[in-house]
Design an enzyme around this catalytic site. Structure first.
Site, PDB file in Angstrom:
ATOM      1  N   LYS A 308       0.809  -1.226   0.000  1.00 16.81           N
ATOM      2  CA  LYS A 308       0.000   0.000   0.000  1.00 16.81           C
ATOM      3  C   LYS A 308       0.846   1.282   0.000  1.00 16.81           C
ATOM      4  O   LYS A 308       0.460   2.269  -0.606  1.00 16.81           O
ATOM      5  CB  LYS A 308      -0.932   0.011   1.210  1.00 16.81           C
ATOM      6  N   ASP A 345     -10.140   3.241   1.561  1.00 19.15           N
ATOM      7  CA  ASP A 345     -10.364   2.771   2.934  1.00 19.15           C
ATOM      8  C   ASP A 345     -11.197   3.785   3.731  1.00 19.15           C
ATOM      9  O   ASP A 345     -12.015   3.401   4.572  1.00 19.15           O
ATOM     10  CB  ASP A 345      -9.027   2.520   3.653  1.00 19.15           C
TER      11      ASP A 345
HETATM   12  P1  NAP Z   1      -0.673  -1.313  10.311  1.00 19.18           P
HETATM   13  O1  NAP Z   1      -0.391  -0.191   9.373  1.00 19.18           O
HETATM   14  O2  NAP Z   1       0.334  -2.366  10.512  1.00 19.18           O
HETATM   15  O3  NAP Z   1      -1.012  -0.673  11.736  1.00 19.18           O
HETATM   16  C1  NAP Z   1      -1.268  -1.464  12.848  1.00 19.18           C
HETATM   17  C2  NAP Z   1      -1.661  -0.609  14.035  1.00 19.18           C
HETATM   18  O4  NAP Z   1      -2.078  -1.497  15.044  1.00 19.18           O
HETATM   19  C3  NAP Z   1      -0.526   0.218  14.589  1.00 19.18           C
HETATM   20  O5  NAP Z   1      -1.036   1.417  15.076  1.00 19.18           O
HETATM   21  C4  NAP Z   1       0.006  -0.652  15.712  1.00 19.18           C
HETATM   22  O6  NAP Z   1       0.542   0.098  16.794  1.00 19.18           O
HETATM   23  C5  NAP Z   1      -1.263  -1.307  16.205  1.00 19.18           C
HETATM   24  N1  NAP Z   1      -0.982  -2.600  16.806  1.00 19.18           N
HETATM   25  C6  NAP Z   1      -0.481  -3.678  16.193  1.00 19.18           C
HETATM   26  N2  NAP Z   1      -0.365  -4.693  17.068  1.00 19.18           N
HETATM   27  C7  NAP Z   1      -0.814  -4.234  18.256  1.00 19.18           C
HETATM   28  C8  NAP Z   1      -0.944  -4.811  19.543  1.00 19.18           C
HETATM   29  N3  NAP Z   1      -0.614  -6.085  19.773  1.00 19.18           N
HETATM   30  N4  NAP Z   1      -1.454  -4.064  20.535  1.00 19.18           N
HETATM   31  C9  NAP Z   1      -1.805  -2.783  20.314  1.00 19.18           C
HETATM   32  N5  NAP Z   1      -1.688  -2.161  19.127  1.00 19.18           N
HETATM   33  C10 NAP Z   1      -1.201  -2.894  18.090  1.00 19.18           C
HETATM   34  O7  NAP Z   1      -2.014  -2.075   9.894  1.00 19.18           O
HETATM   35  P2  NAP Z   1      -3.272  -1.458   9.126  1.00 19.18           P
HETATM   36  O8  NAP Z   1      -3.117  -1.618   7.676  1.00 19.18           O
HETATM   37  O9  NAP Z   1      -3.537  -0.093   9.656  1.00 19.18           O
HETATM   38  O10 NAP Z   1      -4.437  -2.464   9.565  1.00 19.18           O
HETATM   39  C11 NAP Z   1      -4.967  -2.453  10.864  1.00 19.18           C
HETATM   40  C12 NAP Z   1      -6.124  -3.426  10.950  1.00 19.18           C
HETATM   41  O11 NAP Z   1      -7.188  -3.008  10.113  1.00 19.18           O
HETATM   42  C13 NAP Z   1      -5.759  -4.837  10.483  1.00 19.18           C
HETATM   43  O12 NAP Z   1      -6.395  -5.764  11.332  1.00 19.18           O
HETATM   44  C14 NAP Z   1      -6.356  -4.914   9.100  1.00 19.18           C
HETATM   45  O13 NAP Z   1      -6.704  -6.233   8.735  1.00 19.18           O
HETATM   46  C15 NAP Z   1      -7.606  -4.074   9.278  1.00 19.18           C
HETATM   47  N6  NAP Z   1      -8.101  -3.536   8.001  1.00 19.18           N
HETATM   48  C16 NAP Z   1      -9.361  -3.894   7.628  1.00 19.18           C
HETATM   49  C17 NAP Z   1      -9.867  -3.411   6.452  1.00 19.18           C
HETATM   50  C18 NAP Z   1     -11.259  -3.804   6.031  1.00 19.18           C
HETATM   51  O14 NAP Z   1     -11.611  -3.632   4.855  1.00 19.18           O
HETATM   52  N7  NAP Z   1     -12.097  -4.295   6.938  1.00 19.18           N
HETATM   53  C19 NAP Z   1      -9.103  -2.546   5.635  1.00 19.18           C
HETATM   54  C20 NAP Z   1      -7.818  -2.198   6.058  1.00 19.18           C
HETATM   55  C21 NAP Z   1      -7.327  -2.691   7.260  1.00 19.18           C
HETATM   56  P3  NAP Z   1       2.092   0.525  16.882  1.00 19.18           P
HETATM   57  O15 NAP Z   1       2.187   1.854  16.211  1.00 19.18           O
HETATM   58  O16 NAP Z   1       2.360   0.555  18.320  1.00 19.18           O
HETATM   59  O17 NAP Z   1       2.872  -0.547  16.165  1.00 19.18           O
END
Ligand code: NAP
Length: 519
Positions: A308, A345
């Protein structure tokens, strides 16, 4: 004696359906019974006789099947171990089995180049008088030297030349498709790439010049790596309708095998009568993807993990929203070949909320997380005038995002002091695990709880929210809404939202059922 009607080899390709379904069984009865069920929808089958312990004994059952289904075209294949099959017998016994299968009514027989090269010409000729001959070659490692291979094969008179290679990159599909387009007019070719990355050639090969393609009867009964079920080829990819005008779209990621995007997007194209097909593209590098986008050409892509952000430098332009978020999930390839990036998104978050709340203006919303999805949520909600709070495990990305979007930071101990209209989980906490939750029950004080996670469908966070009296918004709604926005960007038509949600819920349910059954 061959009981099949007289056969005119040069007319057969015109009459063959596009999909040949490979049938396997542990014994002749099982194989024929499976064929009986398949034949209702599939008039073109391949009997993999090499899967039987004693293929020579299958002939009476095959004959009975052919007599009761005279309109069915069947390929008899008895691939030897040395050529990637399961038959352990000699070449003479392989030819004997194939000859008998043709006499029992199989109208085509498959002989590998390796076998042909060890036969006398009259042996092949004799076989060919009984059934149309498919001369086949399988490369289980790579896609290379297709022209040289065909050249070698042409030394043996046959009715079809089948070349199946292995795709280790998406670009291997380009090689196969260009080969089919170049040679398909001059020879009756069947060509495709095996492997997960070969899906492009399995779906688009038939429009490039492959007379037909192969499919498995059901998931789990693939006779070649990357084979797709006949039902999926027909119902999801609508292979019977793929033609030169069909636009190609896809979702790119690594891994990508479990993506729900092909199900939802192909359903939308079908419902709105858009002549387009949408494929799951497993790209191990962006360079590989970009080659395909240019050469196939691919008209649009959905971008997912881990590309992305990485795709941004390869785009000719992005909308302001994508630039602010710093991540792109939608690419449009314009007619001049330029690539334009969007991020849908934010629509995936804003739209489900706007359907429930009268307005997002002034709504107090907590976003947990500060990664890519959280950034889309925060910018999207701020654009709608919401009062946005950010809570993140690590302070620095949260501070940066709050500063850029003019949102506020909140510390976890302060949560109990505030009531929110909506709390959104934009972290992976709770994914695939029903016990983890980003907040405890007494920290949830909101009218709505929205979890971006959609697998499991009901996370612990949503359950706790319900117990606290909140309304819940499952992540699958976000998934369907961001896909709907992609559909609109690509086609200029309103998305068939209800159909998209229905199909993706069904796909998710089927996936859950499969994983429960596997346990
Ligand atoms: P990302 O860029 O990797 O960001 C992950 C975020 O979650 C960061 O802020 C991270 O915090 C936090 N995090 C990760 N592990 C954690 C833990 N164990 N405890 C607390 N905080 C934690 O991921 P993303 O792309 O934003 O995606 C996030 C979620 O949204 C995923 O589950 C993804 O599958 C979902 N999503 C869903 C859709 C949909 O269409 N439904 C679309 C996009 C994303 P730190 O900054 O501390 O690392």
């Amino acid at each position: 004696m061959n009981s099949a009607p007289p056969y005119a080899p040069r007319l057969l390709p015109l009459r063959l359906p596009r999909v040949c379904v490979a049938v396997i069984g542990s014994d002749p009865n099982e194989m024929a019974e499976k064929a009986e069920l398949l034949v209702l929808d599939n008039p073109f089958l391949e009997f993999r006789l090499d899967y039987l312990s004693k293929p020579g004994l299958a002939m009476p059952r095959i004959k009975r099947f052919m007599e009761t289904h005279p309109g069915t075209v069947v390929i008899a294949t008895c691939r030897r171990l040395a050529s990637g099959g399961k038959f352990r017998g000699s070449i003479a016994s392989q030819l004997d089995v194939l000859g008998k299968a043709a006499a029992a009514g199989c109208r085509l027989v498959d002989v590998e180049l390796q076998t042909a090269s060890k036969c006398k010409p009259e042996q092949l000729q004799k076989l060919r008088t009984r059934g149309a001959l498919i001369l086949s070659f399988h490369d289980f490692r790579a896609t290379k030297k297709l022209d040289e291979t065909l050249e070698k094969m042409l030394a043996y008179p046959a009715d079809f030349y089948k070349i199946v290679s292995t795709a280790t990159t998406l670009a291997d599909n380009v090689t196969m498709i260009k080969f089919l387009a170049r040679e398909g007019d001059r020879h009756s070719l069947v060509g495709m790439c095996m492997g997960e990355q070969g899906i492009i050639s399995r779906v688009l090969g038939v429009r490039a010049g492959s007379v037909f393609t192969f499919a498995s009867a059901i998931a789990g009964e693939e006779t070649a790596p990357g084979q797709v079920t006949a039902q999926e080829l027909r119902n999801v990819y609508r292979i019977e309708r793929v033609d030169v005008a069909t636009r190609v779209y896809g979702v790119v990621g690594d891994p990508i095998a479990h993506s729900l995007s092909p199900a939802i997007m192909n359903a939308a194209f079908r419902r709105e009568n858009v002549n387009a097909v949408y494929l799951a593209l497993h790209a191990k590098t962006l360079k590989d993807l970009l080659t395909c986008v240019r050469e196939i050409p691919i008209h649009g892509i959905s971008v997912t993990m881990p590309y992305k952000e990485a795709i941004l430098p390869h785009l000719d332009n992005t909308d302001s929203h994508t630039t602010k978020i710093g991540a792109c999930n939608t690419v449009v390839r314009a007619q001049d070949g330029k690539l334009y990036g969007f991020n849908t998104d934010a629509s995936g978050i804003v739209r489900p909320l706007e359907r429930r709340l009268n307005t997002l203006e002034g709504a107090r919303i907590l976003v947990i997380g500060a990664g890519g999805a959280a950034r889309a949520a925060v910018f999207g909600l701020k654009e709608r005038g919401s009062e946005v709070y950010i809570l993140n495990r690590t302070a620095a990305p949260a501070k940066k995002l709050a500063h850029q979007a003019r949102a506020r930071i909140i510390k976890r101990p302060d949560l109990k002091k505030l009531a929110f209209d909506v709390i959104i989980n934009a972290t992976p906490v709770g994914m695939g695990n029903t016990r983890e939750t980003p907040l405890q029950e007494n920290e949830i004080n909101a009218r709505y709880v929205f979890d971006m996670i959609y697998d499991p469908a009901e996370t612990r966070f949503l359950k706790l929210g319900k117990e606290r009296g909140a309304q819940v918004i499952p992540g699958i709604e976000m998934f369907a809404h961001q896909a709907a926005r992609q559909f609109e960007i690509w086609t200029g038509k309103p998305a068939p939202w209800d159909e998209m949600l229905r199909v993706v819920l069904l796909a998710l349910q089927e996936r859950t059922n499969r994983s429960v059954a596997a346990k």
